[in-house]
Scaffold this motif. Structure first.
Motif, PDB file in Angstrom:
ATOM      1  N   LYS A 268      -6.710  -1.105   0.837  1.00 43.19           N
ATOM      2  CA  LYS A 268      -5.296  -1.366   1.050  1.00 43.19           C
ATOM      3  C   LYS A 268      -4.939  -2.733   0.499  1.00 43.19           C
ATOM      4  O   LYS A 268      -5.824  -3.591   0.302  1.00 43.19           O
ATOM      5  CB  LYS A 268      -4.942  -1.273   2.542  1.00 43.19           C
ATOM      6  CG  LYS A 268      -5.514  -2.430   3.362  1.00 43.19           C
ATOM      7  CD  LYS A 268      -5.419  -2.220   4.858  1.00 43.19           C
ATOM      8  CE  LYS A 268      -4.012  -2.335   5.377  1.00 43.19           C
ATOM      9  NZ  LYS A 268      -3.994  -2.365   6.877  1.00 43.19           N
TER      10      LYS A 268
ATOM     11  N   GLY B  79      -4.563   2.412   7.951  1.00 41.14           N
ATOM     12  CA  GLY B  79      -3.716   2.810   6.826  1.00 41.14           C
ATOM     13  C   GLY B  79      -4.348   2.651   5.465  1.00 41.14           C
ATOM     14  O   GLY B  79      -3.669   2.336   4.486  1.00 41.14           O
TER      15      GLY B  79
ATOM     16  N   GLU C 270      -2.939  11.261  -4.947  1.00 44.76           N
ATOM     17  CA  GLU C 270      -2.100  11.169  -6.146  1.00 44.76           C
ATOM     18  C   GLU C 270      -2.692  11.911  -7.330  1.00 44.76           C
ATOM     19  O   GLU C 270      -2.244  11.737  -8.466  1.00 44.76           O
ATOM     20  CB  GLU C 270      -1.841   9.699  -6.465  1.00 44.76           C
ATOM     21  CG  GLU C 270      -1.024   9.032  -5.370  1.00 44.76           C
ATOM     22  CD  GLU C 270      -0.537   7.637  -5.737  1.00 44.76           C
ATOM     23  OE1 GLU C 270      -0.895   7.125  -6.806  1.00 44.76           O
ATOM     24  OE2 GLU C 270       0.205   7.060  -4.927  1.00 44.76           O
TER      25      GLU C 270
ATOM     26  N   PHE D 148      -2.072  -0.463  -6.739  1.00 43.48           N
ATOM     27  CA  PHE D 148      -1.673  -1.246  -5.564  1.00 43.48           C
ATOM     28  C   PHE D 148      -1.938  -2.725  -5.829  1.00 43.48           C
ATOM     29  O   PHE D 148      -3.023  -3.092  -6.269  1.00 43.48           O
ATOM     30  CB  PHE D 148      -2.475  -0.819  -4.324  1.00 43.48           C
ATOM     31  CG  PHE D 148      -2.375   0.647  -4.025  1.00 43.48           C
ATOM     32  CD1 PHE D 148      -1.191   1.185  -3.515  1.00 43.48           C
ATOM     33  CD2 PHE D 148      -3.439   1.501  -4.270  1.00 43.48           C
ATOM     34  CE1 PHE D 148      -1.086   2.547  -3.259  1.00 43.48           C
ATOM     35  CE2 PHE D 148      -3.339   2.850  -4.005  1.00 43.48           C
ATOM     36  CZ  PHE D 148      -2.161   3.379  -3.506  1.00 43.48           C
TER      37      PHE D 148
ATOM     38  N   THR E  95      -1.935  -5.875   1.244  1.00 44.38           N
ATOM     39  CA  THR E  95      -0.930  -6.282   2.238  1.00 44.38           C
ATOM     40  C   THR E  95      -0.254  -7.587   1.814  1.00 44.38           C
ATOM     41  O   THR E  95      -0.801  -8.344   1.003  1.00 44.38           O
ATOM     42  CB  THR E  95      -1.585  -6.521   3.616  1.00 44.38           C
ATOM     43  OG1 THR E  95      -2.457  -7.657   3.521  1.00 44.38           O
ATOM     44  CG2 THR E  95      -2.381  -5.329   4.082  1.00 44.38           C
TER      45      THR E  95
ATOM     46  N   LYS F 284      -5.866   3.645   1.931  1.00 45.37           N
ATOM     47  CA  LYS F 284      -5.752   4.714   0.942  1.00 45.37           C
ATOM     48  C   LYS F 284      -7.161   5.068   0.500  1.00 45.37           C
ATOM     49  O   LYS F 284      -7.987   4.176   0.247  1.00 45.37           O
ATOM     50  CB  LYS F 284      -4.947   4.243  -0.273  1.00 45.37           C
ATOM     51  CG  LYS F 284      -3.528   3.862   0.044  1.00 45.37           C
ATOM     52  CD  LYS F 284      -2.706   5.092   0.370  1.00 45.37           C
ATOM     53  CE  LYS F 284      -1.255   4.705   0.631  1.00 45.37           C
ATOM     54  NZ  LYS F 284      -0.450   5.853   1.070  1.00 45.37           N
TER      55      LYS F 284
ATOM     56  N   THR G 239       0.821  -1.212   0.000  1.00 43.57           N
ATOM     57  CA  THR G 239       0.000   0.000   0.000  1.00 43.57           C
ATOM     58  C   THR G 239       0.851   1.257   0.000  1.00 43.57           C
ATOM     59  O   THR G 239       0.465   2.270  -0.549  1.00 43.57           O
ATOM     60  CB  THR G 239      -0.929  -0.015   1.236  1.00 43.57           C
ATOM     61  OG1 THR G 239      -1.728  -1.189   1.175  1.00 43.57           O
ATOM     62  CG2 THR G 239      -1.829   1.201   1.268  1.00 43.57           C
ATOM     63  N   ASN G 240       2.002   1.173   0.629  1.00 45.18           N
ATOM     64  CA  ASN G 240       2.823   2.375   0.735  1.00 45.18           C
ATOM     65  C   ASN G 240       3.944   2.401  -0.299  1.00 45.18           C
ATOM     66  O   ASN G 240       4.975   3.053  -0.101  1.00 45.18           O
ATOM     67  CB  ASN G 240       3.396   2.484   2.148  1.00 45.18           C
ATOM     68  CG  ASN G 240       2.269   2.669   3.161  1.00 45.18           C
ATOM     69  OD1 ASN G 240       1.385   3.498   2.951  1.00 45.18           O
ATOM     70  ND2 ASN G 240       2.276   1.873   4.220  1.00 45.18           N
ATOM     71  N   SER G 241       3.744   1.698  -1.386  1.00 42.28           N
ATOM     72  CA  SER G 241       4.783   1.658  -2.411  1.00 42.28           C
ATOM     73  C   SER G 241       4.895   3.013  -3.098  1.00 42.28           C
ATOM     74  O   SER G 241       3.919   3.760  -3.193  1.00 42.28           O
ATOM     75  CB  SER G 241       4.434   0.594  -3.442  1.00 42.28           C
ATOM     76  OG  SER G 241       3.206   0.934  -4.056  1.00 42.28           O
TER      77      SER G 241
END
Lengths: 398, 460
Positions: A344, A356, A384, A314, A346, A358, A146-148
């Motif tokens: 998200k 967390g 984004e 994602f 994972t 998005k 998710t945080n890529s």
């Protein structure tokens, strides 16, 4: 002079004679008009458009895919606007053959032949099979998680598929399905599209990059579905679960199982003129020792679901998506909607929670029929940026 | 006398003859005015069956304006602004009292298919489940069933509205409620079913079962249906609400200019018949006095009184066209928080009664689903004419028509009759006051005082 006067006299006499034939009653006046129309013997065949529409109605109407027509979309998310020719033939026993091809503005291509068996078990059992080929020359890959970073890589994917499936509806709200397909993937290695300074992604760890696996893909599903229409819904619930087994046939290391679960609720307000929709969708994968899930078959978010983010933004082994939408009636067959998506992906199933996420918000207009969504035009915003979405299917599960 | 003088005499004689002939402009009145019957003088034997595209009819009326662009006085009226009897219309209400018995009877004395076996000859097209049958007397009926979950809804609507429209003057088929069981239905000797390819095959028992699958079945196993008597003559397809039928020489008045079709707006508003379109009409070729004539009928009334034939009518029906720019533009930015009036109506729920009520009904604002070329050209004199006809129907006559719907819940029957009476009164209040209400002029006889004896409709 004399000749002129005689001519004038003759004309006046003729005129007076004609005047004398004028109707003297209302009935004569009407009869005169009717006689005049009978003499004209006028015909008025239907014009071109009326003829074409009449032919369409005789073939079964808009709901029946008979004859030649144009098909939109249905290639793969990220293809951009696609259209192509299609041909359908409905047989006398209710069987349907459907052939179509499509080409998109991003050079995606697709060809598909579908065979649908006649309705079985009093219409409760539907069986169909298809042969499909699809070429996606440029698909996006972003690093998993998710945080890529928003670092886009490209790869291409060509898929060939032969499949068959059956759906059984024993009672109105219950649905069971199953099927098997032979799927052949031909993919290229992911390559960096435009390397930003901060890119530090190690391509060695992209599972399945450049792999060309062939699968026997079997799946089974069960659903409670009380929605009032699958393609356009105003009320009802959907609870469904589908279990997939991807068994690799041309080597080892890429076999896996996947479970998709969906819960949706459509809440009509003011007699269905307002609709609140909430949906939760989770996907999870499982592998045995020595196997990985190829990146192109991982659960993914973005594009048509987490709408403020690009397609395939994602992806990872597991995903969770929450959607809430408020839709209101503008006009028969036209709705407006505002929506909120959050989700998200994972690498661990235990991380599938509501932390967390998005999120994105947006608004859109939908053109629909009584039971189909024809076009969705939406604008969505996330951290984004802005995205314009052009869809040909409803937001919820199908 | 010179030759010149001779010619002068001929000319004068001609001028004299011409001056003796009628004036060149058509007279305002003829000696047979006002006509009470528009006679069809030409043979229409060449009229052919034709199909009308439902899609085209809807699209052209939603997004275009077919027919003449000018809106003048209706053309199918006589010199006292009345509609003469014709192949379109027969004056009943308004020229004589329509009794409760007459209303209950309907078009004729037929009371529906005889009990016993019914021979099924074909499945009906259209949205509602239906079949064509022949009873043991050899009479043909079109049988349409009530939709599942909505017992009595479509059948009651058709039985009631058919009678009301007949009383108002239109040509309609006789329609009666019929109760039947599956065992009664037998496949006729030449019964066929149309296949998707267009070919036909012999009918099978499963074809009848398929029809009944989408029909409401009562707990005792019976089905309730509306049985419409086959119309006399050869079916020629529907009529459009604009232009004339090209192959009918007697059809000389553009339909959008026919008073009886413009006035239909009022009657349709009354019963919320939002689907008066070409496909819900039928022309038939009949033989009369040795000539073939086209008679124009209104058919399919199971989608009125809040019914849609296949279920309850859309809430929007009667309030907005399928496509209407104004309300849509206002709704776009309002997030739905400015609901339209029709969205908030709560309808009473009775068995056999659809979305129908009288308190929120505003006659002038009523809309069919799709703009109708004749309705959009209706003028105050057209709606006045229709409102007069409607006001001539007594409360008893209306109650009698509702009785023909054979609703099993007496509260439903009372509600429906009361709603129709109240809607009729609203129509009177709205449209009788739009023009000078003086009608039916009659000259006094020599023995009475001289002068005219008009009638003030508004006071009646």
């Amino acid at each position: 002079m004399r000749r002129n006067l005689s001519c004038v006299a003759l004309l006046v006499l003729l005129a007076s004679s004609a005047a004398a034939q004028r109707p003297e009653t209302r009935a004569e006046e009407l009869a005169f008009k009717q006689k005049e129309k009978a003499a004209r013997n006028e015909g008025s065949p239907p014009n071109f458009f009326e003829k074409r529409l009449l032919a369409l109605e005789r073939a079964g109407g808009l709901g029946v895919s008979s004859g030649w027509f144009v098909t939109f979309g249905d290639i793969k998310s990220g293809s951009g606007l696609a259209l192509g020719p299609a041909y359908g033939k409905l047989f006398d026993n209710g069987a349907l053959v459907h052939l179509k091809g499509a080409y998109s503005i991003r050079n995606f291509k697709m060809a598909q032949l579908t065979l649908q068996a006649p309705p079985l078990v009093s219409g409760r059992l539907a069986v169909n099979g298809r042969v499909r080929w699809q070429d996606a020359p440029t698909l996006a890959f972003y690093p998993t998680g998710t945080n890529s970073p928003k670092t886009r890589f490209d790869f291409s994917e060509t898929t060939s598929e032969v499949s068959g499936r059956a759906i059984f509806r024993p009672i109105p709200f219950a649905r069971f399905g199953g099927g098997v397909s032979y799927e052949d993937f031909d993919t290229t290695h992911v390559t960096l599209k435009s390397p930003p300074a901060e890119a530090s992604f190690d391509l060695v760890f992209v599972p399945g990059s450049g792999a060309d696996p062939t699968y026997v893909h079997s799946h089974a599903s069960a659903a409670f579905d009380s929605r009032d229409g699958l393609g356009y819904t105003r009320r009802g619930s959907l609870l469904s679960a589908t279990l997939h087994d991807y068994h690799q046939r041309n080597g080892d290391g890429l076999s896996f199982q996947r479970v998709d679960a969906t819960a949706e609720q459509y809440l009509p307000i003011l007699h269905g003129n307002w609709v609140i929709y909430v949906g939760l969708r989770a996907s999870t994968t499982n592998t045995s020792d020595g196997n990985v899930v190829p990146f192109f078959l991982m659960p993914q978010l973005g594009g048509n679901d987490l709408r403020g983010f690009s397609s395939y933004r994602f992806r990872d082994r597991h995903s969770l998506l929450f959607t809430a939408e408020y839709r209101w009636y503008v006009q028969e067959f036209v709705d407006m909607a505002i929506f909120y998506d959050a989700g998200k992906v994972t690498s661990q199933r235990s991380q599938l929670d509501f932390d967390g996420l998005k999120s994105s918000v947006g608004a859109g207009i939908r053109f629909h029929g009584p039971e189909t969504t024809a076009v969705r035009l939406e604008v969505a915003h996330s951290r984004e940026g802005w995205r314009l979405i052009f869809g040909f299917s409803p937001v919820g599960g199908r | 006398m010179t030759r010149l003088t001779g010619s002068m005499i001929v000319l004068l004689a001609a001028v004299a003859a011409a001056s003796a002939a009628p004036v060149k402009t058509a007279p305002k009145f003829y000696r047979d005015d006002p006509v009470v019957r528009a006679i069809e003088t030409q043979d229409a034997a060449k009229a052919q069956e034709r199909d009308i595209s439902a899609y085209y009819d809807a699209l052209i009326n939603l997004f275009g304006r077919p027919g003449a662009q000018t809106v003048d006085r209706a053309e199918s009226v006589n010199t006292i602004d009345e509609v003469p009897d014709s192949s379109w219309f027969t004056n009943r209400a308004g020229v004589r009292p329509v009794t409760a018995d007459e209303m209950l009877r309907g078009v004729n004395d037929d009371t529906g298919p005889a009990s016993g076996k019914w021979l099924v000859s074909r499945k009906a097209g259209g949205a509602s489940a239906g079949i064509t049958i022949e009873d043991e007397r050899g009479k043909t009926y079109f049988v349409k069933f009530d939709p599942p979950g909505h017992p009595e809804l479509g059948s009651a609507s058709e039985a009631i509205v058919t009678r009301l429209f007949h009383a108002l003057g239109y040509h309609v088929p006789q329609a009666n409620i019929a109760i039947l069981r599956r065992e009664q239905l037998v496949i006729g000797p030449n019964a066929t079913v149309r296949l998707p390819s267009g070919r036909r095959r012999p009918m099978r028992p499963s074809d009848i079962d398929e029809v009944l699958k989408v029909a409401h079945q009562d707990p005792d196993g019976s089905y309730r249906a509306i049985a419409s008597e086959g119309l006399p003559g050869k079916p020629l397809g529907g009529f459009k609400y604009e232009g004339t039928r090209p192959d009918d020489p007697n059809d000389v008045v553009s339909h959008e200019h026919r008073r009886e079709l413009r006035g239909l707006r009022v009657f349709s508003a009354w019963v919320n018949h939002t689907d008066a379109k070409a496909l819900n009409s039928l022309d038939t070729l009949i033989s009369e006095n040795g000539r073939s004539l086209v008679r124009h009928h209104l058919i399919d009334f199971n989608a009125a009184l809040g019914s849609a034939g296949i279920g309850l009518r859309d809430r929007r029906d009667g309030y907005e066209y399928l496509y209407e720019v104004g309300p849509s533009m206002r709704a776009l930015p309002a997030f739905g928080f400015r609901p339209r009036a029709w969205m908030t109506i709560d309808y009473p729920e009775f068995r056999g009664v659809g979305r129908f009520e009288s308190t929120r009904f505003v006659p002038e604002e009523w809309r069919p689903r799709v703009p109708n070329p004749a309705y959009v050209r209706s003028r105050p004199d057209d709606t006045f004419w229709a409102a007069r006809k409607l006001m001539a129907l007594s409360d008893d006559a209306i109650r009698s028509a509702v009785k023909a719907g054979r609703l099993t819940d007496t509260r439903a029957e009372q509600f429906l009759a009361q709603a129709l009476i109240e809607r009729r009164n609203k129509i009177g209040g709205a449209w009788l006051t739009k023009v000078n209400p003086v009608v039916d002029p009659a000259q006094r006889t020599a023995r009475s005082r001289s002068g005219m004896l008009p009638c003030n409709t508004a006071l009646r």
